[in-house]
Design a protein around this motif. Structure first.
Motif, PDB file in Angstrom:
ATOM      1  N   MET A 202      -0.440  12.776  -2.877  1.00 10.58           N
ATOM      2  CA  MET A 202       0.655  12.443  -1.722  1.00 10.58           C
ATOM      3  C   MET A 202       0.820  10.863  -2.012  1.00 10.58           C
ATOM      4  O   MET A 202       2.112  10.261  -1.960  1.00 10.58           O
ATOM      5  N   SER A 203      -0.038  10.020  -2.076  1.00 16.75           N
ATOM      6  CA  SER A 203      -0.017   8.765  -2.413  1.00 16.75           C
ATOM      7  C   SER A 203       0.729   8.245  -3.572  1.00 16.75           C
ATOM      8  O   SER A 203       1.685   7.397  -3.544  1.00 16.75           O
ATOM      9  N   ASP A 204       0.551   9.132  -4.687  1.00 18.33           N
ATOM     10  CA  ASP A 204       1.312   8.662  -5.883  1.00 18.33           C
ATOM     11  C   ASP A 204       2.651   8.899  -5.691  1.00 18.33           C
ATOM     12  O   ASP A 204       3.659   8.271  -6.202  1.00 18.33           O
ATOM     13  N   VAL A 205       3.004  10.193  -4.987  1.00 19.14           N
ATOM     14  CA  VAL A 205       4.315  10.568  -4.926  1.00 19.14           C
ATOM     15  C   VAL A 205       5.097   9.343  -3.668  1.00 19.14           C
ATOM     16  O   VAL A 205       6.306   8.943  -4.301  1.00 19.14           O
ATOM     17  N   ALA A 206       4.344   8.889  -3.027  1.00 21.70           N
ATOM     18  CA  ALA A 206       4.884   8.007  -1.952  1.00 21.70           C
ATOM     19  C   ALA A 206       5.338   6.799  -2.645  1.00 21.70           C
ATOM     20  O   ALA A 206       6.342   6.071  -2.381  1.00 21.70           O
ATOM     21  N   ALA A 207       4.367   6.298  -3.591  1.00 21.23           N
ATOM     22  CA  ALA A 207       4.696   5.047  -4.342  1.00 21.23           C
ATOM     23  C   ALA A 207       5.765   5.174  -5.198  1.00 21.23           C
ATOM     24  O   ALA A 207       6.640   4.620  -5.148  1.00 21.23           O
ATOM     25  N   ARG A 208       6.256   6.346  -5.913  1.00 25.12           N
ATOM     26  CA  ARG A 208       7.124   6.585  -6.883  1.00 25.12           C
ATOM     27  C   ARG A 208       8.411   6.636  -6.234  1.00 25.12           C
ATOM     28  O   ARG A 208       9.352   6.087  -6.600  1.00 25.12           O
TER      29      ARG A 208
END
Length: 226
Positions: A42-48
């Motif tokens: 989820m952190s990766d998606v939020a950053a993207r």
């Protein structure tokens, strides 16, 4: 057109932004292509997507929900334009479906959630409700249109007729979707115009239809309408 993301119940406050939802779902699909299911967070998606992680969790409880909705919005692009006869309608949606599954983001995301759902009943149910059940609208529309044209008989009145119609709708969807998914994701072969014609002939007339690609009982093919 359906909305892809399923709203979380019981939330109050600032209204959801459609643009933010779209950015998150696009970022999810891109991350799946780049990272795969196991490394996606989820952190990766939020950053993207350029949003806070709390923004994701206000909309989706976990990665499973998020990925299913990211896939579902792609399938909501499928349409069933009226092409004049049942055969042409089926060929049209078959080619659309095949083209959709040929896209890397769709292929990767769908294969990921289906694989994960083999050990996750809740995820399987979410796939069924968000993707499968929602796309049965195409079968319902196609049957209704063909009945209005006189190409298919009307449904039998009463509860027995309703149950039979529901069973038929499920079977039609399973046969069409199953064949296309197997063709593209398992066999790795294209769903092109020739395959679409052959499949539609087989679907409408049985094995005998494969020997005659001319006029069918269900009306002219796309090339006959010009």
């Amino acid at each position: 057109m359906h909305h892809s993301a399923s709203p979380r119940k019981g939330r109050t406050g600032r209204p959801r932004s459609a643009e933010t939802d779209q950015a998150i779902l696009c970022a999810t699909r891109a991350a799946l292509v780049d990272l795969g299911w196991g490394r996606l967070t989820m952190s990766d998606v939020a950053a993207r997507a350029g949003v806070a992680k709390t923004t994701l969790y206000r909309r989706w409880a976990n990665k499973n929900e998020l990925v299913v909705d990211a896939v579902a919005v792609l399938f909501d692009e499928l349409e069933l334009p009226d092409r004049g006869c049942l055969r042409s309608d089926i060929e049209g949606v078959v080619l659309q479906f095949g083209a959709l599954l040929a896209r890397p983001e769709t292929k990767t995301a769908l294969m990921a959630v289906v694989a994960e759902s083999t050990t996750d009943e809740a995820l399987r149910e979410r796939i069924r409700s968000a993707i499968v059940d929602r796309q049965k609208r195409l079968v319902l529309l196609g049957r209704s249109r063909a009945q209005d044209r006189g190409e298919l008989p009307p449904d039998t009145p009463g509860e027995d007729g309703e149950r039979a119609a529901a069973r038929n709708m499920d079977l039609i969807f399973d046969v069409i979707a199953g064949a296309i998914v197997h063709r593209t994701l398992v066999s790795g072969e294209p769903v092109d115009a020739a395959w679409g014609r052959d499949f539609t002939a087989l679907f409408l007339t049985g094995l005998g239809g494969l020997g005659d690609q001319g006029q069918s009982p269900s009306g002219p093919g796309p090339s006959d309408q010009h």
